[in-house]
Write a protein that holds these residues in place. Sequence first.
Motif, mmCIF file in Angstrom:
data_model
loop_
_atom_site.group_PDB
_atom_site.id
_atom_site.type_symbol
_atom_site.label_atom_id
_atom_site.label_comp_id
_atom_site.label_asym_id
_atom_site.label_seq_id
_atom_site.Cartn_x
_atom_site.Cartn_y
_atom_site.Cartn_z
ATOM 1 N N ASP A 36 89.183 30.641 111.374
ATOM 2 C CA ASP A 36 87.945 29.903 111.620
ATOM 3 C C ASP A 36 87.881 29.340 113.033
ATOM 4 O O ASP A 36 87.644 28.149 113.242
ATOM 5 N N GLN A 38 85.633 29.827 115.253
ATOM 6 C CA GLN A 38 84.288 29.359 115.575
ATOM 7 C C GLN A 38 84.072 27.944 115.048
ATOM 8 O O GLN A 38 83.454 27.103 115.717
ATOM 9 N N ARG A 42 83.162 24.586 117.227
ATOM 10 C CA ARG A 42 81.999 23.733 116.948
ATOM 11 C C ARG A 42 82.427 22.290 116.697
ATOM 12 O O ARG A 42 81.745 21.351 117.131
ATOM 13 N N GLU A 66 86.521 37.346 120.195
ATOM 14 C CA GLU A 66 85.612 36.638 119.292
ATOM 15 C C GLU A 66 84.953 35.442 119.986
ATOM 16 O O GLU A 66 83.749 35.211 119.845
ATOM 17 N N ILE A 67 85.750 34.696 120.742
ATOM 18 C CA ILE A 67 85.205 33.539 121.460
ATOM 19 C C ILE A 67 84.160 33.974 122.464
ATOM 20 O O ILE A 67 83.087 33.373 122.580
ATOM 21 N N GLU A 70 80.283 34.423 121.741
ATOM 22 C CA GLU A 70 79.348 33.318 121.536
ATOM 23 C C GLU A 70 79.556 32.130 122.456
ATOM 24 O O GLU A 70 78.655 31.299 122.593
ATOM 25 N N TRP A 71 80.717 32.028 123.085
ATOM 26 C CA TRP A 71 81.030 30.803 123.812
ATOM 27 C C TRP A 71 81.353 31.086 125.270
ATOM 28 O O TRP A 71 82.097 32.004 125.593
#
Length: 227
Positions: A36, A38, A42, A66-67, A70-71
Motif C-alpha cells: 500500500d 499509495q 497519501r 508505481e510512485i 501518480e506522484w
Amino acid sequence: MSNTILVVDDDQNICELIKMYLEDDFNVEIANDGRDIQGKLRNTSPILVILDVMLPVKNGWELCREIRKEWDIPIIMLTAKGDETDKVLGLELGADDYITKPFSPRELTARVKAVLRRSSSGGGNAQIIRFPGLVLDIESRRVKVNGEPVELTPKEFELLFLMASNSGRVFSRESLLEKIWGYDFDGDTRAVDSQIKRLRKKLEILPDNHSYIHTVWGIGYKFEVQP
C-alpha cells in the motif's frame, strides 16, 4: 507544508539510523515493506522518499515505477547493490539519486538536502516560459503541451527547464549530469539518454506536434523548437 521524509526499508536498524540523522531537520516516517505505498504517500504527504531496492512484497524497482505513475516526489534509491547497471535502471525509472550500502549517514543527509534543493529550484520566482505548443510554469512546476497538462518527474522538469531556458545552447551529456544530478553523482551518461528519451515521448504526444529536444551527434542535446 509537509516536512516529512518517508523511508521504506525492511532493515529496522537502517531505518533508525536514517531517522536519527534526519530528524533534526525533518519528520521521518518509516515503512518496512512495499504494501500500500499509495496509501502511505497519501497519509504522510512526504517531500522525499528514501526507497530500498530489496524489499519484501514489492521490490524497490516496482515501487519506484508505481510512485512515478501518480506522484511528483523526489526519490533516493538505497541498496546494497553497487553495480552500475542497477544505478542506471533506478534513474531510468525516475529516481533522483542512488546510494549504495554501506553508506555514510552524513553523506545521505547531504544528498537528501541536495536533491530537495534541486527539486525546488526556481520555485521562488513566478515565471512562465512559452514556446509554440509548449508552456512551462516555473512556480507550479507544471507543463502544458498544446494546452494539455503533461506530468513530468522532477528530473524531467529540471532537464526541460534548464534546456528551454537556454534555447539553442548545446549541452554535453556530462554537463547535464553535473547540472541536474549534481557533481557527486557517479553514474554514467546513459542516465541522461534515458531521461531525454522519456521526456521527448511526453512532449511529442501528437504526430504533427513541434519537436523540442534534439540530438547533437557526438556532443549531447539542445532545445530548439522545430515544426
